[in-house]
Design a protein around this motif. Structure first.
Motif, PDB file in Angstrom:
ATOM      1  N   GLY A  77       0.804  -1.214   0.000  1.00 17.63           N
ATOM      2  CA  GLY A  77       0.000   0.000   0.000  1.00 17.63           C
ATOM      3  C   GLY A  77       0.834   1.260   0.000  1.00 17.63           C
ATOM      4  O   GLY A  77       1.939   1.292  -0.535  1.00 17.63           O
ATOM      5  N   ARG A  78       0.302   2.300   0.606  1.00 24.15           N
ATOM      6  CA  ARG A  78       0.975   3.593   0.605  1.00 24.15           C
ATOM      7  C   ARG A  78       2.310   3.493   1.353  1.00 24.15           C
ATOM      8  O   ARG A  78       2.470   2.677   2.260  1.00 24.15           O
ATOM      9  N   PRO A  79       3.291   4.310   0.983  1.00 27.99           N
ATOM     10  CA  PRO A  79       4.587   4.264   1.671  1.00 27.99           C
ATOM     11  C   PRO A  79       4.438   4.499   3.176  1.00 27.99           C
ATOM     12  O   PRO A  79       3.561   5.255   3.624  1.00 27.99           O
ATOM     13  N   HIS A  80       5.307   3.870   3.939  1.00 29.37           N
ATOM     14  CA  HIS A  80       5.287   4.001   5.392  1.00 29.37           C
ATOM     15  C   HIS A  80       6.632   3.535   5.943  1.00 29.37           C
ATOM     16  O   HIS A  80       7.490   3.088   5.191  1.00 29.37           O
ATOM     17  N   GLU A  81       6.801   3.607   7.254  1.00 32.16           N
ATOM     18  CA  GLU A  81       8.047   3.179   7.877  1.00 32.16           C
ATOM     19  C   GLU A  81       7.790   2.805   9.330  1.00 32.16           C
ATOM     20  O   GLU A  81       6.659   2.896   9.834  1.00 32.16           O
ATOM     21  N   GLY A  82       8.865   2.389  10.013  1.00 27.03           N
ATOM     22  CA  GLY A  82       8.829   2.177  11.452  1.00 27.03           C
ATOM     23  C   GLY A  82       7.851   1.143  11.948  1.00 27.03           C
ATOM     24  O   GLY A  82       7.090   1.423  12.888  1.00 27.03           O
ATOM     25  N   VAL A 135       2.366   1.065  11.895  1.00 29.06           N
ATOM     26  CA  VAL A 135       3.351   1.669  10.999  1.00 29.06           C
ATOM     27  C   VAL A 135       3.132   3.174  10.941  1.00 29.06           C
ATOM     28  O   VAL A 135       2.015   3.668  11.080  1.00 29.06           O
ATOM     29  N   ASP A 136       4.215   3.878  10.729  1.00 27.75           N
ATOM     30  CA  ASP A 136       4.200   5.338  10.666  1.00 27.75           C
ATOM     31  C   ASP A 136       3.938   5.767   9.230  1.00 27.75           C
ATOM     32  O   ASP A 136       4.740   5.507   8.331  1.00 27.75           O
ATOM     33  N   GLU A 137       2.808   6.433   9.005  1.00 19.58           N
ATOM     34  CA  GLU A 137       2.442   6.906   7.672  1.00 19.58           C
ATOM     35  C   GLU A 137       2.662   8.409   7.511  1.00 19.58           C
ATOM     36  O   GLU A 137       2.154   9.013   6.566  1.00 19.58           O
ATOM     37  N   TRP A 138       3.374   9.029   8.434  1.00 22.34           N
ATOM     38  CA  TRP A 138       3.695  10.458   8.405  1.00 22.34           C
ATOM     39  C   TRP A 138       2.443  11.346   8.455  1.00 22.34           C
ATOM     40  O   TRP A 138       2.485  12.519   8.103  1.00 22.34           O
ATOM     41  N   ARG A 139       1.358  10.775   8.934  1.00 25.46           N
ATOM     42  CA  ARG A 139       0.115  11.528   9.151  1.00 25.46           C
ATOM     43  C   ARG A 139      -0.651  10.902  10.312  1.00 25.46           C
ATOM     44  O   ARG A 139      -1.827  11.154  10.520  1.00 25.46           O
ATOM     45  N   GLY A 140       0.017  10.069  11.068  1.00 22.05           N
ATOM     46  CA  GLY A 140      -0.584   9.203  12.073  1.00 22.05           C
ATOM     47  C   GLY A 140      -0.139   7.770  11.814  1.00 22.05           C
ATOM     48  O   GLY A 140       0.668   7.499  10.913  1.00 22.05           O
ATOM     49  N   MET A 141      -0.657   6.859  12.599  1.00 22.06           N
ATOM     50  CA  MET A 141      -0.204   5.468  12.553  1.00 22.06           C
ATOM     51  C   MET A 141      -1.272   4.550  11.952  1.00 22.06           C
ATOM     52  O   MET A 141      -2.413   4.527  12.424  1.00 22.06           O
ATOM     53  N   GLY A 142      -0.874   3.794  10.929  1.00 26.50           N
ATOM     54  CA  GLY A 142      -1.737   2.756  10.413  1.00 26.50           C
ATOM     55  C   GLY A 142      -1.656   1.514  11.290  1.00 26.50           C
ATOM     56  O   GLY A 142      -0.583   1.179  11.804  1.00 26.50           O
ATOM     57  N   VAL A 143      -2.767   0.836  11.465  1.00 20.39           N
ATOM     58  CA  VAL A 143      -2.840  -0.342  12.340  1.00 20.39           C
ATOM     59  C   VAL A 143      -3.275  -1.552  11.524  1.00 20.39           C
ATOM     60  O   VAL A 143      -4.252  -1.489  10.760  1.00 20.39           O
ATOM     61  N   TYR A 144      -2.568  -2.672  11.711  1.00 17.50           N
ATOM     62  CA  TYR A 144      -2.888  -3.933  11.048  1.00 17.50           C
ATOM     63  C   TYR A 144      -3.026  -5.036  12.089  1.00 17.50           C
ATOM     64  O   TYR A 144      -2.305  -5.061  13.089  1.00 17.50           O
ATOM     65  N   ARG A 145      -3.958  -5.960  11.828  1.00 14.21           N
ATOM     66  CA  ARG A 145      -4.222  -7.070  12.752  1.00 14.21           C
ATOM     67  C   ARG A 145      -3.960  -8.397  12.067  1.00 14.21           C
ATOM     68  O   ARG A 145      -4.155  -8.535  10.853  1.00 14.21           O
ATOM     69  N   SER A 146      -3.521  -9.376  12.869  1.00 12.47           N
ATOM     70  CA  SER A 146      -3.217 -10.700  12.330  1.00 12.47           C
ATOM     71  C   SER A 146      -3.557 -11.769  13.363  1.00 12.47           C
ATOM     72  O   SER A 146      -3.431 -11.557  14.571  1.00 12.47           O
ATOM     73  N   GLU A 147      -3.989 -12.925  12.866  1.00 14.26           N
ATOM     74  CA  GLU A 147      -4.213 -14.076  13.746  1.00 14.26           C
ATOM     75  C   GLU A 147      -2.903 -14.791  14.052  1.00 14.26           C
ATOM     76  O   GLU A 147      -2.787 -15.458  15.083  1.00 14.26           O
ATOM     77  N   ASP A 148      -1.916 -14.674  13.169  1.00 12.64           N
ATOM     78  CA  ASP A 148      -0.718 -15.503  13.269  1.00 12.64           C
ATOM     79  C   ASP A 148       0.598 -14.743  13.146  1.00 12.64           C
ATOM     80  O   ASP A 148       1.669 -15.351  13.188  1.00 12.64           O
ATOM     81  N   GLY A 200      -9.842  -0.685  10.028  1.00  4.40           N
ATOM     82  CA  GLY A 200     -10.504   0.466   9.446  1.00  4.40           C
ATOM     83  C   GLY A 200     -10.228   0.570   7.959  1.00  4.40           C
ATOM     84  O   GLY A 200      -9.657  -0.333   7.336  1.00  4.40           O
ATOM     85  N   GLY A 201     -10.600   1.684   7.362  1.00  5.00           N
ATOM     86  CA  GLY A 201     -10.385   1.905   5.932  1.00  5.00           C
ATOM     87  C   GLY A 201      -8.943   2.245   5.637  1.00  5.00           C
ATOM     88  O   GLY A 201      -8.100   2.379   6.531  1.00  5.00           O
ATOM     89  N   GLU A 202      -8.638   2.426   4.353  1.00  2.00           N
ATOM     90  CA  GLU A 202      -7.251   2.671   3.947  1.00  2.00           C
ATOM     91  C   GLU A 202      -6.711   3.993   4.465  1.00  2.00           C
ATOM     92  O   GLU A 202      -5.496   4.198   4.512  1.00  2.00           O
ATOM     93  N   ASP A 203      -7.595   4.903   4.884  1.00  4.81           N
ATOM     94  CA  ASP A 203      -7.151   6.185   5.423  1.00  4.81           C
ATOM     95  C   ASP A 203      -7.208   6.252   6.942  1.00  4.81           C
ATOM     96  O   ASP A 203      -6.877   7.274   7.538  1.00  4.81           O
ATOM     97  N   ALA A 204      -7.634   5.161   7.586  1.00  2.18           N
ATOM     98  CA  ALA A 204      -7.792   5.165   9.039  1.00  2.18           C
ATOM     99  C   ALA A 204      -6.427   5.126   9.734  1.00  2.18           C
ATOM    100  O   ALA A 204      -5.560   4.330   9.374  1.00  2.18           O
ATOM    101  N   VAL A 205      -6.241   5.996  10.729  1.00  5.18           N
ATOM    102  CA  VAL A 205      -5.008   6.017  11.509  1.00  5.18           C
ATOM    103  C   VAL A 205      -5.347   6.300  12.965  1.00  5.18           C
ATOM    104  O   VAL A 205      -6.420   6.810  13.294  1.00  5.18           O
TER     105      VAL A 205
END
Length: 321
Positions: free
Chosen positions: A194-199, A213-226, A234-239
């Motif tokens: 997806g969009r560039p990010h870091e950290g 992850v740091d998206e330079w506008r807030g933090m994107g959050v991802y969830r995983s079972e494993d 949330g949506g692609e713009d959610a931070v």
């Protein structure tokens, strides 16, 4: 939410990583950007030429500056006081983990003090320590390019160790490698696109694995079972952390488990700090922390247990690079 820590040398604390040792002492390792210098050099020189600052705390709230990790014959060692005024290497974004027997650090290293972003190789280098003070260098990891930074390391439920990192040569997304023994690493491709990010910061909480992850506008959050397959919260713009007290947003942080609590330490613009005279940039930074919890399968920020006042231990600020 209040500032917890300001670097007393250059006032540019970034990329904090907090761990707690066997005696209950809290350690913060961070990139010591040279933010207060008016003459650090052209362009982004002030973001380079950084050492790893170290601070300690009895409670994770009141922090004492302990010095910097300085190059030694076999690796790095903690030296009290400010770093040398003249350096020839850049250290960024320390990742520190306990492997069950010793501490490991995965450090971003860059030769020299670049004044621009393109054209300079970056590598992630592994170090070992028994006491968090003295670090033995093992060497750079063979990863997906020579433009890799910002390591995060954890052992996932399948028993493998995984290392997530930003690859600037792959459109600045998060790549992942896996290892049985922390010696040999297999490249497993893209973890988060997806969009560039870091950290990336990766941890387990509330029955799930999470990556922030740091998206330079807030933090994107991802969830995983494993800890392997990830879905965005949330949506692609959610931070989260889209707003911080000093203005702007939260940047590159990491977690620490303490009892039943999980604290997320991150950096943001320092409050009431002077701007850089020549450019007007707000370069100075502070560390903040918030508690994270899981509610209804979502990672949520809890603004509780935030101290009302914080004391700092200061040194005289250098005025020359």
């Amino acid at each position: 939410m209040r500032e917890l820590y300001r670097d007393p040398v250059y006032d540019g604390v970034t990329d904090p990583r907090v761990v707690i040792d066997a005696d209950g002492l809290w350690w913060m390792f961070y990139t010591q950007r040279r933010a207060s210098l008016e003459d650090a050099g052209p362009g982004v020189s002030w973001i380079h030429g950084s050492r790893i600052g170290v601070a300690t705390s009895e409670d994770g709230v009141d922090w004492r500056y302990d010095g910097t990790l300085e190059p030694a014959a076999s690796g790095l060692g903690l030296v009290p006081g400010p770093p040398p005024r003249e350096v020839d290497r850049t250290h960024w974004a320390p990742e520190v983990v306990w492997d069950g027997e010793r501490w490991r650090m995965y450090l971003t290293e860059i030769d020299g003090i670049p004044d621009r972003w393109p054209g300079f190789a970056r590598s992630i280098v592994e170090y070992l320590s028994d006491d968090l003070r003295r670090w033995q260098r093992r060497g750079p990891l063979a990863l997906s390019s020579d433009r890799v930074i910002d390591a995060a390391v954890a052992r996932t439920p399948d028993g493998l160790w995984r290392l997530w990192y930003k690859d600037e040569a792959a459109d600045s997304v998060t790549m992942v490698a896996s290892s049985v023994d922390l010696d040999d690493w297999r490249l497993d491709g893209v973890a988060i696109g997806g969009r560039p990010h870091e950290g990336p910061a990766v941890f387990d909480l509330g029955g799930f694995w999470w990556m922030i992850v740091d998206e330079w506008r807030g933090m994107g959050v991802y969830r995983s079972e494993d800890g392997i397959r990830w879905a965005r919260q949330g949506g692609e713009d959610a931070v989260i952390l889209a707003h911080a007290p000093g203005g702007g947003h939260g940047n590159h942080g990491a977690q620490v488990h303490h009892g039943d609590d999980l604290w997320f330490y991150f950096f943001a613009t320092a409050e009431a700090a002077p701007v850089h005279a020549a450019t007007g940039e707000r370069r100075r930074a502070a560390v903040y922390r918030l508690g994270l919890e899981v509610e209804a399968g979502n990672l949520v920020v809890k603004d509780w247990k935030i101290p009302r006042s914080v004391s700092y231990t200061h040194l005289t600020l250098p005025t020359k690079a």
